[in-house]
Structure formats: C-alpha cells, structure tokens
Design an enzyme around this catalytic site. Structure first.
Site, short mmCIF file in Angstrom:
data_model
loop_
_atom_site.label_atom_id
_atom_site.label_comp_id
_atom_site.label_asym_id
_atom_site.label_seq_id
_atom_site.Cartn_x
_atom_site.Cartn_y
_atom_site.Cartn_z
N ASP A 46 39.78 29.09 38.28
CA ASP A 46 40.04 27.68 38.62
C ASP A 46 38.81 27.03 39.24
O ASP A 46 37.84 27.69 39.62
CB ASP A 46 41.21 27.59 39.61
N LYS A 68 41.74 22.84 37.01
CA LYS A 68 42.60 21.67 36.93
C LYS A 68 42.37 20.87 38.21
O LYS A 68 42.69 21.32 39.30
CB LYS A 68 44.07 22.06 36.81
N MET A 180 46.81 19.36 48.06
CA MET A 180 46.49 18.43 46.97
C MET A 180 47.06 17.04 47.22
O MET A 180 47.67 16.44 46.33
CB MET A 180 47.00 18.99 45.64
#
Length: 264
Positions: A46, A68, A180
C-alpha cells in the site's frame, strides 16, 4: 539461541500472507512480518508502507505498488484481489503488505474472502494498528479506567453505501479515534457537534506517526476544521476526540518519543 526464522511458520510457494506493516517504524514489525518480507517473491504494498520497511524485502523480490489514497487515482480493490490470486496460482510466495493492521480499515477482509473463494491458502499476520499506535506512542491510552471503558474506531472515508451516524456516535460519550478522516473532517465535526459533543472537547491529531514526517497537534473539536484548512493537520492522520486526548500533557515531559514537538 533460537533464530528469528525459527519462530515463524514456513512461507510456502503458492500462498499469500496478508501482513500488517504497523504505523511506519520498522522496529514495530512482528517477527512473522519480518520473516515474510525476507522470504517473499512478490510484495504487493500500500501507499502508506514506509520505504524503510520495503527495504527489508529480500534481494530479488518484486515490489508491486497497489496503493489506495482518497481523491487520487487508485487500483480497484477487485483488481488487487485478482492480482493476489494470479500471483499465488503462478506459485509465488506473495506478501500483501498494508500499513497498520490488515483487518482494521485495511480491506484485508475483502482480500481474505477473495482468496478463500479462489481456493488460495493464506495466512493473516496482524500488525500494530496505526490508530492505536498514534495514541500509545504519545502516552495516550485508548482506554483508561479513570476516563473510559470503551473506545470507538471509525473511518472518516465516506463510502457510497456506508455512512457513519456521527451524531449517534457523539451521544455515546465514548472517545472516537478517526482513521482517514482529514478530507471529511469539517463535516464530521459539524455532525459530532450536532449530536451534542461540545466544541471544547479535547482533540489530538497525529500525522506520519513514528516516521520523520511525524507531527502532533493538540487542540479542541471546534478548531479541527480550521487547522485542516490551514494545512496544520494533513493527510494521512489519526484524529482522537474525547477525554483520552488530554492525557498526553500529564506525562509528555518524561516520555521518550521520536523527537517530535507538539504543534498547537
């Protein structure tokens, strides 16, 4: 003396290990994660995996980026799952490497289901969750008898088919740890306040925990949107809201840390 390799299971060809890379510092990797990296043929990683961790991979291992990031071009989750399956079917030893823990907002569950559906043997290697590490490293227990017997872990990423009821979470009175959340933080704060959480509620944000990019911001709920707008709080960050966010000040003068000063 037992070797580290002797403490970890064999990494067989044609299998996938879903590995948590922790918050960033290679020293916080588990022994299983370390040995997986040293034996993998392919590491599918990631965006938030620290370069220092990727450098541990054995010489000759292929590093494949599958990050992502919100608001940026990203690989589709279905494509990542298919890639893991294909690599395993080719007889590779595959590490799927994720920041933090693969099963805490890491989509490890989706990948485990895909692998199981394709008949691919896999192993789960938990990692130190970035959310909990961001607090603990700065002397903030996620739970403490004097303040809270529960904590809410929530993602601030707004999936089209899944929206958090922030007002309902506010009414619990339980500290909230947000992953996030920077992009949607102004809206989240507004809904938390609407749910009854005072604007004066303590808050803390940690960016890049355990890395050279680390920054700590101690503030209150009502000031979070302004700090985002000014770029003081930036993505990726962990944001804690509630009583636990006040605990750092009581011990920070005696806490050995990563040499980072708190921003106000």
């Amino acid at each position: 003396m037992t070797s580290l390799a002797g403490l970890s299971p064999s990494f067989l060809p044609g299998t996938v290990w879903l590995v948590g890379a922790g918050p960033g510092d290679p020293g916080l990797l588990t022994i299983h994660a370390l040995n997986a990296l040293r034996n993998a043929d392919v590491v599918v990683h990631d965006a938030l995996v620290d370069p220092g961790i990727l450098s541990i991979a054995r010489e000759g291992a292929v590093l494949e980026y599958a990050g992502k990031r919100g608001g940026q071009p990203s690989a589709a989750q279905s494509d990542i799952c298919e890639r893991l399956i294909t690599l395993a079917q080719e007889g590779r030893r595959v590490v799927r490497l994720k920041g933090g823990d693969p099963f805490i907002f890491g989509r490890g569950g989706e990948e485990a289901l895909a692998l199981a559906g394709a008949g691919i043997p896999f192993r789960i290697v938990p990692g130190v969750s970035s959310g909990l590490a961001s607090l603990a490293i700065h002397g903030i227990p996620a739970t403490m008898r004097a303040t809270n017997h529960a904590v809410i872990l929530a993602t601030g990423h707004r999936a089209p088919d899944q929206q958090a009821d922030w007002a309902a979470l506010a009414r619990t009175g339980v500290p909230i740890v947000l992953y996030m959340a920077v992009t949607n933080l102004p809206d989240i704060v507004a809904e938390l306040v609407e749910g009854g959480l005072p604007g004066s509620t303590s808050a803390l944000a940690v960016h890049g925990v355990t890395t050279s990019r680390e920054n700590v911001v101690e503030t209150t709920l009502e000031h979070l949107p302004r700090l985002v707008e000014e770029g003081v709080i930036r993505s990726p960050a962990i944001v804690a809201v509630g009583a636990i966010a006040t605990l750092r000040s009581a011990i920070q003068n005696h806490l050995l840390d990563y040499g980072v000063e708190a921003a106000q």
